[in-house]
Design a protein around this motif. Structure first.
Motif, mmCIF file in Angstrom:
data_model
loop_
_atom_site.group_PDB
_atom_site.id
_atom_site.type_symbol
_atom_site.label_atom_id
_atom_site.label_comp_id
_atom_site.label_asym_id
_atom_site.label_seq_id
_atom_site.Cartn_x
_atom_site.Cartn_y
_atom_site.Cartn_z
ATOM 1 N N GLU A 82 31.189 22.528 -16.071
ATOM 2 C CA GLU A 82 31.612 21.956 -14.954
ATOM 3 C C GLU A 82 30.362 22.426 -13.814
ATOM 4 O OE1 GLU A 82 35.870 22.395 -16.289
ATOM 5 O OE2 GLU A 82 33.908 23.590 -16.344
ATOM 6 N N CYS A 95 30.564 17.216 -14.899
ATOM 7 C CA CYS A 95 30.911 18.070 -16.118
ATOM 8 C C CYS A 95 30.066 17.529 -17.344
ATOM 9 C CB CYS A 95 32.583 17.859 -16.641
ATOM 10 S SG CYS A 95 33.094 18.403 -18.183
ATOM 11 N N TRP A 145 39.919 14.979 -14.931
ATOM 12 C CA TRP A 145 39.733 16.210 -14.000
ATOM 13 C C TRP A 145 41.127 16.582 -13.560
ATOM 14 C CZ3 TRP A 145 35.301 18.919 -12.839
ATOM 15 C CH2 TRP A 145 34.099 18.231 -13.180
ATOM 16 N N CYS A 165 37.502 20.331 -16.032
ATOM 17 C CA CYS A 165 37.163 19.112 -16.844
ATOM 18 C C CYS A 165 38.093 19.043 -18.109
ATOM 19 C CB CYS A 165 35.751 19.059 -17.202
ATOM 20 S SG CYS A 165 35.153 17.867 -18.111
#
Length: 114
Positions: free
Chosen positions: A6, A22, A36, A95
């Motif tokens: 990320e 990401c 997310w 992520c």
């Protein structure tokens, strides 16, 4: 070896914007549902947004109309555009990649404060 990295976090004033990225490697990115999540101090990790392999998106109610998730299957990257940020959006953002296996990134800090 699977990696989710990320980037894009930081300090922003209320009402401001950030875009998280990401970058994935080691997976067949296009088949994964990407998501997310965020975790604020003293709270459980919560789902923020997801995007399926076919591009369908879903958001938690508190970010609807402010956040947008998107993906680039050529760059193996998923994004989270965050607008109209509020102090309650402050958290570590993670992520997530999910298919037959689940993978997590290391997280990026987002702080919304004046």
């Amino acid at each position: 070896q699977v990696q989710l990295v990320e980037s894009g976090g930081g300090l922003v004033q209320p009402g401001g914007s950030l875009r998280l990225s990401c970058a994935a490697s080691g997976i067949i990115f296009r088949v994964y549902t990407m998501g997310w999540y965020r975790q604020a101090p003293g709270k459980q990790r919560e789902l923020v947004a997801t995007i399926t392999s076919s591009g369908n998106t879903d958001y938690t109610d508190s970010v609807k109309g402010r956040f947008t998730i998107s993906r680039d299957n050529v760059k193996y990257t998923v994004y989270l555009q965050m607008n109209s940020l509020k102090p309650e959006d402050t958290a570590v953002y993670y992520c997530n990649a999910k298919w037959t296996s689940v993978h997590w990134g290391q997280g990026t800090q987002v702080t919304v404060s004046s």
